[in-house]
Write an enzyme that holds these catalytic residues in place. Structure first.
Site, mmCIF file in Angstrom:
data_model
loop_
_atom_site.group_PDB
_atom_site.id
_atom_site.type_symbol
_atom_site.label_atom_id
_atom_site.label_comp_id
_atom_site.label_asym_id
_atom_site.label_seq_id
_atom_site.Cartn_x
_atom_site.Cartn_y
_atom_site.Cartn_z
ATOM 1 N N ARG A 1 -2.625 -18.397 12.388
ATOM 2 C CA ARG A 1 -3.763 -19.012 11.968
ATOM 3 C C ARG A 1 -3.562 -19.964 10.413
ATOM 4 O O ARG A 1 -3.765 -21.034 10.565
ATOM 5 C CB ARG A 1 -5.204 -18.101 11.705
ATOM 6 N N THR A 2 -2.681 -19.223 9.632
ATOM 7 C CA THR A 2 -2.207 -20.039 8.513
ATOM 8 C C THR A 2 -0.991 -20.546 8.783
ATOM 9 O O THR A 2 0.134 -20.155 8.644
ATOM 10 C CB THR A 2 -2.464 -19.434 7.152
ATOM 11 N N THR B 1 3.170 2.892 6.537
ATOM 12 C CA THR B 1 2.396 1.913 7.417
ATOM 13 C C THR B 1 1.347 1.024 6.535
ATOM 14 O O THR B 1 1.472 1.118 5.323
ATOM 15 C CB THR B 1 1.586 2.671 8.396
ATOM 16 N N ASP C 1 11.552 -1.057 11.658
ATOM 17 C CA ASP C 1 10.882 -1.721 12.357
ATOM 18 C C ASP C 1 11.665 -2.675 13.622
ATOM 19 O O ASP C 1 11.223 -2.482 14.787
ATOM 20 C CB ASP C 1 9.680 -2.407 11.772
ATOM 21 N N SER D 1 2.668 9.474 14.714
ATOM 22 C CA SER D 1 3.813 9.926 13.955
ATOM 23 C C SER D 1 4.281 11.246 13.850
ATOM 24 O O SER D 1 5.381 11.970 14.222
ATOM 25 C CB SER D 1 4.275 9.171 12.637
ATOM 26 N N LYS E 1 3.351 -1.297 3.063
ATOM 27 C CA LYS E 1 4.805 -1.763 3.339
ATOM 28 C C LYS E 1 5.273 -2.632 2.193
ATOM 29 O O LYS E 1 6.556 -2.402 1.600
ATOM 30 C CB LYS E 1 5.086 -2.312 4.685
ATOM 31 N N ALA F 1 2.131 -13.472 11.213
ATOM 32 C CA ALA F 1 3.033 -13.868 10.418
ATOM 33 C C ALA F 1 3.189 -12.804 9.063
ATOM 34 O O ALA F 1 3.666 -13.018 8.235
ATOM 35 C CB ALA F 1 2.831 -15.189 9.856
ATOM 36 N N ALA G 1 4.927 -6.988 10.651
ATOM 37 C CA ALA G 1 5.085 -6.515 11.964
ATOM 38 C C ALA G 1 5.620 -7.885 12.573
ATOM 39 O O ALA G 1 6.735 -7.621 13.282
ATOM 40 C CB ALA G 1 3.806 -5.974 12.743
ATOM 41 N N TYR H 1 -1.458 -0.112 18.927
ATOM 42 C CA TYR H 1 -1.755 0.728 19.924
ATOM 43 C C TYR H 1 -3.288 1.243 19.957
ATOM 44 O O TYR H 1 -3.522 2.276 20.662
ATOM 45 C CB TYR H 1 -0.688 1.961 20.110
#
Length: 246
Positions: free
Chosen positions: A150-151, A62, A102, A18, A66, A127, A130, A206
């Site tokens: 997964r959950t 970040t 976002d 950033s 958040k 979930a 992001a 990234y």
């Protein structure tokens, strides 16, 4: 001339690009009254305290802050409220205003990459925050994404909140043309799918992405993270200095 101090805060933070993006934006607009730097913040110090103690005008937020940022500001935008997360904070006369750029970042990335998800089967891995941003952007474009996590209970909760659907990974058989959006953090396990069904992989990470080995083995292009980062930063810049919203 009063200098506006801005940061990108989170932990880890040394990898963040950033500051380079904002340095270029400052150069483009010949701005000499603002500085932007990295700030390691793991949540041990409150966000209002950091703003007050460091004299901050603004911050990009970040992981892992958040959600904390959402609970720490005095006002939140509609986008931030829908996502339950804040990634951009502006200090206006001592009051902290929270936004979430976002979804704009995802939309900008898809536009730049010439990807139209509206007629495709879209799968979103993860979930968290992001994933919520990706789902929000896809829904805005008329897609109905399927969340895979997964959950499964978290997938169902996010899907119900944002107008998507949810499935378990073992219930899915990818077919050619399907779109994959990964919002998994480094170190995550991946589904045992036929990855060759995907023509490309949209990745939110990234650095140290769990998709890197899959993309390499199957010779699949992995894109999205850099473009997402850039366009959400541009949106944040407009909030900081032009008074725009998300």
């Amino acid at each position: 001339m009063a200098i506006k101090r801005l940061v990108v805060m989170g932990a880890p933070i040394a990898h963040s690009r950033s500051p380079y993006i904002f340095a270029e934006l400052f150069r483009q607009y010949a701005m000499r009254d603002a500085v932007y730097y990295q700030l390691y913040a793991d949540g041990s110090a409150s966000i209002p305290l950091l703003f007050d103690g460091l004299g901050l005008y603004g911050a990009n937020v970040t992981s892992p802050l958040k959600g904390t940022a959402f609970a720490s500001v005095n006002w939140v935008s509609g986008s931030a409220k829908a996502l339950g997360a804040v990634n951009t904070i502006v200090n206006r006369d001592g009051a902290l205003y929270g936004y979430n750029t976002d979804p704009i970042g995802v939309l900008g990335a898809l536009r730049q990459l010439a990807i139209d998800p509206s007629r495709k089967r879209c799968y979103v891995l993860g979930a968290g925050g992001a994933a919520a941003a990706v789902v929000c952007a896809l829904v805005r474009l008329g897609a109905r994404p399927t969340i895979v996590n997964r959950t499964h209970a978290r997938s169902l909760a996010l899907a119900g909140r944002l107008g998507a659907s949810a499935m378990r990974s073992e219930e899915i058989t990818p077919i050619p043309g399907d779109l994959l959006f990964s919002c998994l953090p480094p170190g995550s396990d991946l589904p045992t799918w036929d990855w060759n069904a995907f023509s490309w992989l949209f990745d939110s990470v990234y650095y140290a992405s769990p998709l890197e080995p899959v993309a390499s083995v199957h010779s699949l292009p992995r894109c999205g993270a850099q473009e997402w980062l850039y366009w959400q930063a541009v949106a944040a810049f407009k909030i900081f200095f032009r008074g725009e919203s998300d």
